[in-house]
Design an enzyme around this catalytic site. Sequence first.
Site, mmCIF file in Angstrom:
data_model
loop_
_atom_site.group_PDB
_atom_site.id
_atom_site.type_symbol
_atom_site.label_atom_id
_atom_site.label_comp_id
_atom_site.label_asym_id
_atom_site.label_seq_id
_atom_site.Cartn_x
_atom_site.Cartn_y
_atom_site.Cartn_z
ATOM 1 N N ASN A 9 61.417 50.753 -44.182
ATOM 2 C CA ASN A 9 60.800 49.307 -43.703
ATOM 3 C C ASN A 9 61.340 48.208 -43.987
ATOM 4 O O ASN A 9 61.248 47.719 -44.923
ATOM 5 C CB ASN A 9 59.176 49.433 -44.015
ATOM 6 C CG ASN A 9 58.369 47.951 -43.308
ATOM 7 O OD1 ASN A 9 59.106 47.453 -42.782
ATOM 8 N ND2 ASN A 9 57.225 47.954 -44.107
ATOM 9 N N TRP A 10 62.140 47.591 -43.050
ATOM 10 C CA TRP A 10 62.895 46.422 -43.320
ATOM 11 C C TRP A 10 62.115 44.970 -43.356
ATOM 12 O O TRP A 10 62.448 43.988 -43.718
ATOM 13 C CB TRP A 10 63.909 46.135 -42.275
ATOM 14 C CG TRP A 10 65.231 47.263 -42.536
ATOM 15 C CD1 TRP A 10 65.177 48.196 -43.360
ATOM 16 C CD2 TRP A 10 66.495 46.973 -41.916
ATOM 17 N NE1 TRP A 10 66.481 48.722 -43.539
ATOM 18 C CE2 TRP A 10 67.252 47.911 -42.474
ATOM 19 C CE3 TRP A 10 67.087 46.264 -40.873
ATOM 20 C CZ2 TRP A 10 68.683 48.221 -42.280
ATOM 21 C CZ3 TRP A 10 68.514 46.309 -40.817
ATOM 22 C CH2 TRP A 10 68.966 47.500 -41.349
ATOM 23 N N GLU A 95 50.503 44.652 -45.378
ATOM 24 C CA GLU A 95 50.965 42.987 -45.047
ATOM 25 C C GLU A 95 50.183 42.429 -43.879
ATOM 26 O O GLU A 95 49.872 41.299 -43.799
ATOM 27 C CB GLU A 95 52.522 43.080 -45.239
ATOM 28 C CG GLU A 95 52.923 42.905 -46.738
ATOM 29 C CD GLU A 95 54.439 43.456 -46.601
ATOM 30 O OE1 GLU A 95 55.104 43.660 -45.891
ATOM 31 O OE2 GLU A 95 54.808 43.788 -47.953
ATOM 32 N N GLU A 163 50.189 53.630 -49.701
ATOM 33 C CA GLU A 163 50.946 52.464 -50.312
ATOM 34 C C GLU A 163 49.892 51.609 -50.909
ATOM 35 O O GLU A 163 49.161 50.830 -50.581
ATOM 36 C CB GLU A 163 51.700 51.424 -49.233
ATOM 37 C CG GLU A 163 52.788 52.203 -48.432
ATOM 38 C CD GLU A 163 53.710 51.519 -47.666
ATOM 39 O OE1 GLU A 163 54.879 51.686 -47.943
ATOM 40 O OE2 GLU A 163 53.314 50.449 -47.218
ATOM 41 N N GLY A 231 62.201 47.344 -49.847
ATOM 42 C CA GLY A 231 63.460 46.641 -50.367
ATOM 43 C C GLY A 231 64.581 47.480 -50.660
ATOM 44 O O GLY A 231 65.589 47.292 -50.105
HETATM 45 P P1 13P Z 1 58.953 48.151 -51.336
HETATM 46 O O1 13P Z 1 59.553 49.431 -51.374
HETATM 47 O O2 13P Z 1 59.573 47.056 -51.354
HETATM 48 O O3 13P Z 1 57.996 47.945 -52.501
HETATM 49 O O4 13P Z 1 57.824 47.897 -50.392
HETATM 50 C C1 13P Z 1 57.189 49.006 -49.897
HETATM 51 C C2 13P Z 1 56.625 49.057 -48.515
HETATM 52 O O5 13P Z 1 55.659 48.121 -48.317
HETATM 53 C C3 13P Z 1 57.092 49.798 -47.579
HETATM 54 O O6 13P Z 1 56.433 49.802 -46.227
#
Ligand code: 13P
Length: 250
Positions: A9-10, A95, A163, A231
Amino acid sequence: MRRKLAAGNWKMNGERAALDEIGLLAALPAAAAVDVLVCPPATLLAAAAERAAGTALTIGAQDCHHAPSGAHTGDISAPMLADAGARAVILGHSERRADHGETSETVRRKAAAAHAAGLVAIICLGETETERDQGRALDVAADQLARSLPDSVDALNTVIAYEPVWAIGTGRLPSTAQIAEMHGHLRARLADRPGAGIAAGIRILYGGSVKPDNAAAIFATPDVDGALVGGASLKAADFAPIIEALAATG
Ligand code: 13P
């Protein structure tokens, strides 16, 4: 047997130069038992899908509107994403739930729209740190799951991504015991609805601070069918070892 899935997921990262990373990922030798998906921002979807065409890499999107078309300025529909070359769409990411007030009911309508457009819906859910501290993590996630799943769910058109909000972008991780407990709980709830047969086939991904150095331990955890990576999916040099770790779990 569930195929493993490594999904990137960018988020709101990447301009045209980032297509080179798509090219590098597309050039990786296909691992027989692992699907690889990258979800760039909408502006790069069509170009990314062109770079990935004819390879094992698939391209997905990060959100869609619940309607197929209409007067919704700034929104993008599921059929438009499919037309641009997306095969999947991330829905209900924390988010979006936090920044855009998306509820599980919103997510359910979007997931139904994704299914109608032939897209795989990757439905995200997970507890906040406060909810975990209060001992409510399992109940919160199960409630999000029940409300977010449309009746159109089947084993292949839906992926669940657990998540924990407090693990996203923080470098903090639940223990593998906590991940196993949550994934087992979610699979049991899926067996209630839509039913045991479909539940056995739905992939449940873990997401939140997955990195090359912790991926193997996460992938060895029961009921983990892959990862949704933020990330560490932005650079092929970071994402490739995560894909390899997943392939190594057989
Ligand atoms: P990170 O891997 O940057 O913690 O993000 C996870 C994420 O929200 C994937 O959707």
